[in-house]
Design a protein around this motif. Structure first.
Motif, short mmCIF file in Angstrom:
data_model
loop_
_atom_site.label_atom_id
_atom_site.label_comp_id
_atom_site.label_asym_id
_atom_site.label_seq_id
_atom_site.Cartn_x
_atom_site.Cartn_y
_atom_site.Cartn_z
N VAL A 169 0.86 -1.18 0.00
CA VAL A 169 0.00 0.00 0.00
C VAL A 169 0.90 1.23 0.00
O VAL A 169 1.80 1.34 0.83
N LEU A 220 -1.91 5.85 0.36
CA LEU A 220 -3.36 5.74 0.26
C LEU A 220 -4.05 6.91 0.95
O LEU A 220 -3.72 7.25 2.10
N VAL A 246 -8.34 9.20 5.50
CA VAL A 246 -7.06 8.49 5.41
C VAL A 246 -6.08 9.41 4.70
O VAL A 246 -6.39 9.96 3.64
N VAL A 254 -1.31 6.86 3.67
CA VAL A 254 -0.89 5.67 4.41
C VAL A 254 -0.13 4.70 3.51
O VAL A 254 -0.59 4.37 2.41
N LYS A 283 -9.60 3.25 10.11
CA LYS A 283 -9.33 1.82 9.87
C LYS A 283 -10.30 1.21 8.86
O LYS A 283 -9.89 0.54 7.92
N THR A 303 -12.23 2.72 6.68
CA THR A 303 -12.05 3.35 5.36
C THR A 303 -10.86 2.73 4.64
O THR A 303 -10.93 2.43 3.44
N CYS A 304 -9.78 2.52 5.36
CA CYS A 304 -8.60 1.89 4.77
C CYS A 304 -8.93 0.48 4.28
O CYS A 304 -8.60 0.11 3.15
N PRO A 321 -9.82 4.91 -3.75
CA PRO A 321 -8.96 5.92 -3.13
C PRO A 321 -8.94 7.21 -3.95
O PRO A 321 -9.06 7.19 -5.18
N LEU A 353 -3.16 3.93 13.51
CA LEU A 353 -3.73 5.09 12.84
C LEU A 353 -4.34 6.04 13.86
O LEU A 353 -4.94 5.61 14.84
#
Length: 247
Positions: A6, A9, A19, A22, A42, A44-45, A55, A218
């Motif tokens: 990732v 992001l 976010v 990330v 969290k 959303t990720c 994204p 996070l």
């Protein structure tokens, strides 16, 4: 090669940055925990990784392949399994039938024929349920199972897809303490045995610190810490915003 990579992001909802840039990676057989206070970003990720949200910036790669913004069904077909905070099974079908359906779908993904009954799928389903301690429940409808057993069925369904990556959203939510320990121990054992990369969110810190190989933290959409459990536990900022003095 990392199973999941990732990079940068990001996701905004109106003026809210859920976010913010990330980046991380998960290796085969690794248990990586994503933790943080409510509203940290969290879910959303997770939803961006699984394709439920696209994204605004950044890239998601699975075994080197860019899967950014792909629909959930396409992400699943590439070998990503997911379990949810609230279990999702077919309540009127038996435990065995739920797992058989997942296996049949997996075989179609590999190019096999859809047939009403496949002995291989039944045998594989029975073996998977036995591995998860659910053999005695195989013929019971999911609608009458205890919640802890439903969590195991959902895990069996996710594993039936032979995933390279397993996303677990609060896998022990609603379970008794002993059930939590048993489920995560099983997951960790299977992940290492099969080389499955596991990314999980969890509010039970005892579960996290016992089973995570590494942790991500996070806060307000920003990754504020990453490392081994002992490093994260000792991080002053993490203690301030999330752990407090209890861990």
């Amino acid at each position: 090669m990392a199973t999941l990579e990732v990079e940068g992001l990001a996701k905004n909802f109106g003026g809210v940055q859920a976010v913010r840039g990330v980046s991380f990676a998960v290796r085969p057989g690794e248990m990586l925990a994503l933790i943080g206070p409510n509203g940290a970003g969290k879910s959303t990720c997770f939803n961006m990784l699984n394709g439920q949200l696209r994204p605004d910036a950044g890239r998601v790669r699975l075994l080197g392949r860019d899967i950014t913004g792909l629909a959930p069904r396409k992400v699943w077909r590439l070998g990503v399994g997911r379990t949810f905070q609230i279990t999702a099974t077919f309540g009127s079908m038996t435990v065995l039938e739920n797992v058989q359906m997942a296996l049949l779908s997996h075989h179609r993904r590999l190019g096999g024929l859809w047939t009403p009954v496949r002995r291989l799928d039944r045998a594989d389903a029975e073996a998977l349920l036995a591995r998860l301690g659910m053999a005695a429940q195989a013929e019971r409808p999911c609608g009458i199972l205890a919640y802890g057993d439903l969590k195991r069925v959902e895990l069996a369904i996710a594993l039936a897809n032979d995933p390279k990556l397993l996303l677990m959203d609060e896998p022990t939510a609603g379970m008794a303490p002993q059930e939590r320990v048993a489920l995560m121990a099983l997951t960790a054992g299977i992940a290492r045995e099969r080389g499955i990369a596991v990314l999980f969110t969890e509010h039970d810190m005892d579960v996290v610190f016992t089973h995570a190989d590494r942790m991500l933290v996070l806060d307000r959409g920003t990754l504020i810490a990453e490392g081994a459990p002992a490093e994260v536990r000792a991080n002053p900022r993490v203690r301030e915003v999330y752990l407090g003095g209890s861990h």
